[in-house]
Design a protein around this motif. Sequence first.
Motif, PDB file in Angstrom:
ATOM      1  N   ILE A 524       0.772  -1.188   0.094  1.00 44.07           N
ATOM      2  CA  ILE A 524       0.008   0.077  -0.098  1.00 44.07           C
ATOM      3  C   ILE A 524       0.947   1.404  -0.024  1.00 44.07           C
ATOM      4  O   ILE A 524       1.669   1.465   0.791  1.00 44.07           O
ATOM      5  CB  ILE A 524      -1.201   0.119   1.215  1.00 44.07           C
ATOM      6  N   TRP A 525       1.080   1.815  -1.194  1.00 38.54           N
ATOM      7  CA  TRP A 525       2.157   3.052  -1.326  1.00 38.54           C
ATOM      8  C   TRP A 525       1.514   4.190  -0.544  1.00 38.54           C
ATOM      9  O   TRP A 525       0.361   4.651  -0.752  1.00 38.54           O
ATOM     10  CB  TRP A 525       2.025   3.409  -2.989  1.00 38.54           C
ATOM     11  N   LEU A 526       2.322   4.834   0.345  1.00 34.89           N
ATOM     12  CA  LEU A 526       1.567   5.992   1.167  1.00 34.89           C
ATOM     13  C   LEU A 526       2.716   7.341   0.892  1.00 34.89           C
ATOM     14  O   LEU A 526       3.849   6.976   0.291  1.00 34.89           O
ATOM     15  CB  LEU A 526       1.903   5.513   2.654  1.00 34.89           C
ATOM     16  N   PRO A 527       2.142   8.269   1.339  1.00 32.92           N
ATOM     17  CA  PRO A 527       2.896   9.492   1.136  1.00 32.92           C
ATOM     18  C   PRO A 527       4.172   9.649   1.843  1.00 32.92           C
ATOM     19  O   PRO A 527       4.362   8.886   2.844  1.00 32.92           O
ATOM     20  CB  PRO A 527       1.779  10.765   1.486  1.00 32.92           C
ATOM     21  N   THR A 528       4.949  10.420   1.296  1.00 34.75           N
ATOM     22  CA  THR A 528       6.135  10.668   2.020  1.00 34.75           C
ATOM     23  C   THR A 528       6.338  12.024   2.693  1.00 34.75           C
ATOM     24  O   THR A 528       5.964  13.168   2.122  1.00 34.75           O
ATOM     25  CB  THR A 528       7.377  10.717   0.956  1.00 34.75           C
ATOM     26  N   PRO A 529       6.506  11.955   3.915  1.00 30.60           N
ATOM     27  CA  PRO A 529       6.523  13.381   4.580  1.00 30.60           C
ATOM     28  C   PRO A 529       7.828  14.239   4.397  1.00 30.60           C
ATOM     29  O   PRO A 529       8.812  13.730   4.321  1.00 30.60           O
ATOM     30  CB  PRO A 529       6.410  12.773   6.076  1.00 30.60           C
ATOM     31  N   TYR A 530       7.525  15.546   4.741  1.00 33.21           N
ATOM     32  CA  TYR A 530       8.768  16.328   4.732  1.00 33.21           C
ATOM     33  C   TYR A 530       9.227  16.294   6.223  1.00 33.21           C
ATOM     34  O   TYR A 530       8.569  16.176   7.269  1.00 33.21           O
ATOM     35  CB  TYR A 530       8.411  17.801   4.472  1.00 33.21           C
ATOM     36  N   ILE A 531      10.488  16.497   6.420  1.00 37.12           N
ATOM     37  CA  ILE A 531      10.904  16.375   7.566  1.00 37.12           C
ATOM     38  C   ILE A 531      11.811  17.813   7.854  1.00 37.12           C
ATOM     39  O   ILE A 531      12.262  18.211   6.757  1.00 37.12           O
ATOM     40  CB  ILE A 531      12.073  15.155   7.935  1.00 37.12           C
ATOM     41  N   TYR A 532      12.088  18.334   9.227  1.00 33.83           N
ATOM     42  CA  TYR A 532      12.656  19.371   9.243  1.00 33.83           C
ATOM     43  C   TYR A 532      13.917  19.288  10.115  1.00 33.83           C
ATOM     44  O   TYR A 532      13.761  18.543  11.186  1.00 33.83           O
ATOM     45  CB  TYR A 532      11.603  20.497   9.984  1.00 33.83           C
ATOM     46  N   THR A 533      14.656  19.967   9.990  1.00 33.22           N
ATOM     47  CA  THR A 533      16.168  19.919  10.918  1.00 33.22           C
ATOM     48  C   THR A 533      16.331  21.506  11.235  1.00 33.22           C
ATOM     49  O   THR A 533      16.206  22.432  10.686  1.00 33.22           O
ATOM     50  CB  THR A 533      17.538  19.421   9.801  1.00 33.22           C
ATOM     51  N   ALA A 534      16.492  21.557  12.478  1.00 37.55           N
ATOM     52  CA  ALA A 534      16.833  22.649  13.185  1.00 37.55           C
ATOM     53  C   ALA A 534      17.944  22.730  14.012  1.00 37.55           C
ATOM     54  O   ALA A 534      18.680  21.802  14.473  1.00 37.55           O
ATOM     55  CB  ALA A 534      15.609  23.109  14.593  1.00 37.55           C
ATOM     56  N   TRP A 535      18.776  24.155  14.107  1.00 32.85           N
ATOM     57  CA  TRP A 535      20.025  24.181  14.840  1.00 32.85           C
ATOM     58  C   TRP A 535      20.067  25.561  15.066  1.00 32.85           C
ATOM     59  O   TRP A 535      19.423  26.429  14.737  1.00 32.85           O
ATOM     60  CB  TRP A 535      21.202  23.767  13.915  1.00 32.85           C
ATOM     61  N   TRP A 536      20.742  25.744  16.163  1.00 40.88           N
ATOM     62  CA  TRP A 536      21.168  27.143  16.806  1.00 40.88           C
ATOM     63  C   TRP A 536      21.986  27.971  15.705  1.00 40.88           C
ATOM     64  O   TRP A 536      22.963  27.192  15.190  1.00 40.88           O
ATOM     65  CB  TRP A 536      21.605  27.012  18.082  1.00 40.88           C
ATOM     66  N   PRO A 537      22.154  29.235  15.937  1.00 42.99           N
ATOM     67  CA  PRO A 537      22.905  29.892  15.021  1.00 42.99           C
ATOM     68  C   PRO A 537      24.619  29.861  15.323  1.00 42.99           C
ATOM     69  O   PRO A 537      25.472  30.127  14.482  1.00 42.99           O
ATOM     70  CB  PRO A 537      22.484  31.634  15.011  1.00 42.99           C
ATOM     71  N   TRP A 538      24.867  29.405  16.569  1.00 43.78           N
ATOM     72  CA  TRP A 538      26.024  29.239  17.174  1.00 43.78           C
ATOM     73  C   TRP A 538      26.628  28.055  16.229  1.00 43.78           C
ATOM     74  O   TRP A 538      27.842  27.827  16.456  1.00 43.78           O
ATOM     75  CB  TRP A 538      26.382  29.310  18.594  1.00 43.78           C
ATOM     76  N   VAL A 539      26.001  27.292  15.428  1.00 41.70           N
ATOM     77  CA  VAL A 539      26.432  26.121  14.856  1.00 41.70           C
ATOM     78  C   VAL A 539      26.935  26.627  13.473  1.00 41.70           C
ATOM     79  O   VAL A 539      26.201  27.015  12.776  1.00 41.70           O
ATOM     80  CB  VAL A 539      25.498  24.954  14.825  1.00 41.70           C
ATOM     81  N   LYS A 540      28.081  26.534  13.459  1.00 36.15           N
ATOM     82  CA  LYS A 540      28.859  27.152  11.907  1.00 36.15           C
ATOM     83  C   LYS A 540      29.274  26.195  11.013  1.00 36.15           C
ATOM     84  O   LYS A 540      29.644  24.870  11.476  1.00 36.15           O
ATOM     85  CB  LYS A 540      30.017  28.161  12.460  1.00 36.15           C
ATOM     86  N   ASN A 541      29.545  26.550   9.918  1.00 36.16           N
ATOM     87  CA  ASN A 541      29.959  25.786   8.817  1.00 36.16           C
ATOM     88  C   ASN A 541      28.930  24.432   8.603  1.00 36.16           C
ATOM     89  O   ASN A 541      29.274  23.431   8.253  1.00 36.16           O
ATOM     90  CB  ASN A 541      31.412  25.256   8.937  1.00 36.16           C
ATOM     91  N   TYR A 542      27.862  24.692   8.819  1.00 34.62           N
ATOM     92  CA  TYR A 542      26.791  23.710   8.615  1.00 34.62           C
ATOM     93  C   TYR A 542      25.461  24.452   7.799  1.00 34.62           C
ATOM     94  O   TYR A 542      25.232  25.562   8.334  1.00 34.62           O
ATOM     95  CB  TYR A 542      26.415  23.404   9.855  1.00 34.62           C
ATOM     96  N   ALA A 543      24.664  23.649   7.187  1.00 38.01           N
ATOM     97  CA  ALA A 543      23.246  24.320   6.581  1.00 38.01           C
ATOM     98  C   ALA A 543      22.121  22.989   6.396  1.00 38.01           C
ATOM     99  O   ALA A 543      21.534  22.829   5.791  1.00 38.01           O
ATOM    100  CB  ALA A 543      23.635  24.823   5.216  1.00 38.01           C
ATOM    101  N   GLY A 544      22.262  22.018   7.492  1.00 37.43           N
ATOM    102  CA  GLY A 544      21.470  20.950   7.431  1.00 37.43           C
ATOM    103  C   GLY A 544      21.735  19.721   6.780  1.00 37.43           C
ATOM    104  O   GLY A 544      20.906  18.847   6.474  1.00 37.43           O
ATOM    105  N   GLU A 545      23.018  19.670   6.319  1.00 38.15           N
ATOM    106  CA  GLU A 545      23.415  18.384   5.681  1.00 38.15           C
ATOM    107  C   GLU A 545      23.445  17.257   6.623  1.00 38.15           C
ATOM    108  O   GLU A 545      23.579  17.228   7.874  1.00 38.15           O
ATOM    109  CB  GLU A 545      24.799  18.514   5.362  1.00 38.15           C
ATOM    110  N   LEU A 546      23.131  16.213   6.031  1.00 40.45           N
ATOM    111  CA  LEU A 546      22.817  15.180   6.969  1.00 40.45           C
ATOM    112  C   LEU A 546      23.678  13.779   6.852  1.00 40.45           C
ATOM    113  O   LEU A 546      23.962  13.275   7.681  1.00 40.45           O
ATOM    114  CB  LEU A 546      21.266  14.343   6.481  1.00 40.45           C
ATOM    115  N   ARG A 547      24.005  13.544   5.391  1.00 32.31           N
ATOM    116  CA  ARG A 547      24.773  12.245   5.180  1.00 32.31           C
ATOM    117  C   ARG A 547      26.067  12.629   4.267  1.00 32.31           C
ATOM    118  O   ARG A 547      25.446  13.289   3.275  1.00 32.31           O
ATOM    119  CB  ARG A 547      24.110  11.278   4.633  1.00 32.31           C
ATOM    120  N   ALA A 548      27.342  12.002   4.260  1.00 31.48           N
ATOM    121  CA  ALA A 548      28.193  12.122   3.477  1.00 31.48           C
ATOM    122  C   ALA A 548      28.661  10.931   2.917  1.00 31.48           C
ATOM    123  O   ALA A 548      29.701  10.724   2.510  1.00 31.48           O
ATOM    124  CB  ALA A 548      29.366  12.928   3.965  1.00 31.48           C
ATOM    125  N   GLY A 549      27.670   9.820   2.860  1.00 31.18           N
ATOM    126  CA  GLY A 549      28.037   8.604   2.217  1.00 31.18           C
ATOM    127  C   GLY A 549      26.746   7.842   2.926  1.00 31.18           C
ATOM    128  O   GLY A 549      25.648   8.661   3.511  1.00 31.18           O
TER     129      GLY A 549
END
Length: 572
Positions: A524-549
Amino acid sequence: MRGSPVKHTLKARLLATAMTAALAFGVSSAAQADEKPQYGGTLQVATVNRALNVLTWDPADWNWKINHDTGQFYEQLFSADLSKSKRNGGKYPYYADAWIPSDAVRGELAESWEMKENPLRIEVKLRKGIMFPEKPGVMASRELVADDVVFSYTRLDKSPKKIATYFDHIEKVEATDKHTVVFTLKSFNAEWDYRFGWGYYSGIYPKEVADAGAGNWKNLNGTGPFMLTDHIQGNQNTYSKNPIYWDKEKIGGEEFKLPFVDKVVYRNIKDEATVTTALRTGKLDIAEPIRWSDMEELKKSVPQLKWSKWLSMNGQFVAMRIDTKPFDDIRVRRALNLAVNKQEIVKAYYNGHAELFSYPQHPDYDGYYEPLEAMPASVKELFTYNPDKAKKLLAEAGVPKGFSFKVQVCTCQPDHQDLLPLIGAYLEQVGVKIEIQPMEYGAFLSAMTSKTNAAGYMMNNGHTNPTTTIRKSFVTAQTWNPSQYADPAFDKKMDAAYQERDETKRKTMLKEMTIEILDKAPYIWLPTPYIYTAWWPWVKNYAGELRAGAVRPGPIYARIWIDQEMKKKMGF
């Protein structure tokens, strides 16, 4: 039951959390050209897999999650080239669970590699001078050499837990000198670089670790930017800076030694309310998976947070065992798809934060994915609510009064525990009843891998990459095949796709296979949800990347730094 089961069940919650205006999300560049990296501090992360404990530390166990937990210290031959991220002006967000486009692969332990003919082989030259740190009681510090790569591959290949067919294309792996590894192939495989280069099971570790016990976290040692220094099962993993790590990051034209932070802490938090509280109070620096309802509340209460929005890389569905009656009849499987109002689930259950159709291929897979409007009418029909036709098909299949079946669901998926009763309510309108069986993750996974899962099985399954998304779930006897789908003709098409060297032709082949499997409706094929990532502005050199492999965030965390002064000024 009359009316909409979604609306009846969720009315109160939706009224409380719905917003009157659409939110726009933009990923802002975390590292400005005039910002200089800072060293020190601890990065606290609730990762994508925050609800799951460590499942194993031993690569030979062939567990999908091992890169997530060991990828801070076990490096691989290849990884994602993060210089090509959107944050750095490139085109890749690096959200995918196991998909690195061919022009975005960089050598990690590999300095260079080349495919050669007669015999067909890949020659990999390793970087020189990469060191394993000292691990008291396990090993002295020493250089990584080609024999370590051969050992890691051979131990994996000989494991009784190996995924069937995974390395069938490899004839042998050998070290031809101290820093050269040669993979001799029986045949071309389109996933050769993924299978033992940057994939789920590609970590390189020394024989000394295996001799000491690769399943004991206290023995583990690798060449990566961090060392595992503490582990509390069900609570957290602590990774401390490897002082002799080899890699660097170029920022503003200047090279800086990695990693920047002293520690990375994975926080195991199953409860979603606890995650939002920890984020709001600054006890988390990054919360990678946040549901839309929590996102809307946090946007209001903590406007300082930065955000990224990503379409889940997990397809979700209810698998129906086609080797079990009545699911051996395609009319029954199609009927259950028609009985579920998927458009309403997108609108009412997800409040619009989902896509009706994005599995088994993901929209990020450029050239492999085709939208629903480009699909044949028979596929489009499966995403259209038509309970009358569902009843007609059930009658034609010999079950006019419906039937009942068990559906297993993981307690690690709060979203599924909410959604499955709603699906059950839809099915009940056409005379089909479900018995919901919640299971802890270990038992849930074991049911599928041992092929003892119930006739119904609700799960998330990673899209992985454009070829594996089809192979692992729909090729005969594969581990991640909960519908027990089996078709020798389809298996041959999969083999042909892997052997096709021309990616343009391969894309066409996989599009056709995707249409075929959608049409056969083993799920039964179901919808795919959007997910959200949040971080504080003191976290630098980052923009929500999740995996490098494959499910491996280690190289991303190694490049993050904490702006300690900003954190202090913000009261944390």
